[in-house]
Design a protein around this motif. Sequence first.
Motif, PDB file in Angstrom:
ATOM      1  N   ALA A 174       7.894  -2.552  -2.176  1.00 48.85           N
ATOM      2  CA  ALA A 174       7.075  -3.231  -1.167  1.00 48.85           C
ATOM      3  C   ALA A 174       7.700  -4.555  -0.747  1.00 48.85           C
ATOM      4  CB  ALA A 174       5.663  -3.451  -1.701  1.00 48.85           C
TER       5      ALA A 174
ATOM      6  N   GLY B   8       6.697   2.613  -1.913  1.00 43.87           N
ATOM      7  CA  GLY B   8       6.236   1.899  -3.108  1.00 43.87           C
ATOM      8  C   GLY B   8       4.840   2.322  -3.518  1.00 43.87           C
ATOM      9  N   ILE B   9       3.933   2.398  -2.562  1.00 43.66           N
ATOM     10  CA  ILE B   9       2.547   2.758  -2.866  1.00 43.66           C
ATOM     11  C   ILE B   9       2.450   4.216  -3.326  1.00 43.66           C
ATOM     12  CG2 ILE B   9       0.261   3.074  -1.849  1.00 43.66           C
ATOM     13  CD1 ILE B   9       0.966   0.637  -0.042  1.00 43.66           C
TER      14      ILE B   9
ATOM     15  N   SER C  57       5.373   2.042   2.081  1.00 44.81           N
ATOM     16  CA  SER C  57       4.696   3.307   1.800  1.00 44.81           C
ATOM     17  C   SER C  57       5.308   4.014   0.597  1.00 44.81           C
ATOM     18  CB  SER C  57       4.756   4.226   3.022  1.00 44.81           C
ATOM     19  OG  SER C  57       4.099   3.632   4.103  1.00 44.81           O
TER      20      SER C  57
ATOM     21  N   SER D  52       5.362   1.709 -13.170  1.00 46.20           N
ATOM     22  CA  SER D  52       5.044   2.193 -11.821  1.00 46.20           C
ATOM     23  C   SER D  52       4.633   1.045 -10.907  1.00 46.20           C
ATOM     24  CB  SER D  52       3.958   3.272 -11.863  1.00 46.20           C
ATOM     25  OG  SER D  52       2.734   2.748 -12.301  1.00 46.20           O
ATOM     26  N   CYS D  53       3.924   0.066 -11.436  1.00 45.23           N
ATOM     27  CA  CYS D  53       3.553  -1.098 -10.612  1.00 45.23           C
ATOM     28  C   CYS D  53       4.776  -1.961 -10.301  1.00 45.23           C
ATOM     29  CB  CYS D  53       2.479  -1.921 -11.296  1.00 45.23           C
ATOM     30  SG  CYS D  53       0.862  -1.121 -11.264  1.00 45.23           S
TER      31      CYS D  53
ATOM     32  N   ILE E 115       2.354   6.860 -11.933  1.00 41.19           N
ATOM     33  CA  ILE E 115       1.611   6.016 -12.864  1.00 41.19           C
ATOM     34  C   ILE E 115       1.258   6.755 -14.158  1.00 41.19           C
ATOM     35  CG2 ILE E 115      -0.682   6.464 -11.909  1.00 41.19           C
ATOM     36  CD1 ILE E 115      -1.191   3.409 -12.344  1.00 41.19           C
TER      37      ILE E 115
ATOM     38  N   GLY F 130       4.897   6.079  -4.515  1.00 41.80           N
ATOM     39  CA  GLY F 130       5.607   6.208  -5.782  1.00 41.80           C
ATOM     40  C   GLY F 130       4.746   5.762  -6.948  1.00 41.80           C
ATOM     41  N   ASN F 131       4.023   4.680  -6.768  1.00 45.00           N
ATOM     42  CA  ASN F 131       3.117   4.189  -7.807  1.00 45.00           C
ATOM     43  C   ASN F 131       2.059   5.235  -8.115  1.00 45.00           C
ATOM     44  OD1 ASN F 131       1.741   2.548  -9.617  1.00 45.00           O
ATOM     45  ND2 ASN F 131       0.774   1.322  -8.047  1.00 45.00           N
TER      46      ASN F 131
ATOM     47  N   SER G  81       2.825  -7.134 -13.678  1.00 43.96           N
ATOM     48  CA  SER G  81       2.049  -5.967 -14.097  1.00 43.96           C
ATOM     49  C   SER G  81       1.779  -5.917 -15.598  1.00 43.96           C
ATOM     50  CB  SER G  81       2.720  -4.678 -13.632  1.00 43.96           C
ATOM     51  OG  SER G  81       4.006  -4.553 -14.191  1.00 43.96           O
TER      52      SER G  81
ATOM     53  N   CYS H 179       6.492  -0.229  -7.508  1.00 40.16           N
ATOM     54  CA  CYS H 179       5.741  -0.457  -6.283  1.00 40.16           C
ATOM     55  C   CYS H 179       6.038  -1.851  -5.730  1.00 40.16           C
ATOM     56  CB  CYS H 179       4.243  -0.305  -6.545  1.00 40.16           C
ATOM     57  SG  CYS H 179       3.199  -0.643  -5.113  1.00 40.16           S
TER      58      CYS H 179
END
Length: 178
Positions: free
Chosen positions: A125, A101-102, A99, A117-118, A109, A104-105, A154, A121
Amino acid sequence: MQTESMGSPEARPDHRPAQLAIGVGAVLLAAALAYGAANIPSDAGYAGVGPDFLPWLVAAAMALCGVLLIWEVRTGGFRKMEEPSGAARGDWHALAWVSAGILGNAALITTIGFILSCALCFTLAVRGLRISEGKPGGHAMQTVRDAATGMLISAPTYWLFTKFLAVNLPGLTGTGWL
């Protein structure tokens, strides 16, 4: 006296109420999707279908799945269903990493760009997924490898979308390469 016949659509009491709720929920979701699709204009484009085609298709497929689930429950419940695998309880520690990671992305971003950012993530994750398997989350060198792998995934994705497909993604610099 009740007899069991193969494929009989008679309701049998050996199903669980939760199984019926899944089918009913799918039908209700299909109805909500159809309601949303009805509010989309149906002007046909150059391909002969309008922007409402795909929402109607998804609503119809969801309704069909819901009806089939209800039929399955009413004719004996989910047959030959395997016992669930995995732990009896959720792994909240692992969920927190994924969570983070998602979220934060999503939060970073536009600040640090798509690539970084990816990569962040991906790094968080992967740590969470390792923990969910009962493995160690990873030491500092593993975290660096995960971040590098995230960037290797990414960066080409960013370049493909921005350079070849002309989709604007947030970058770190104005050059379009980072």
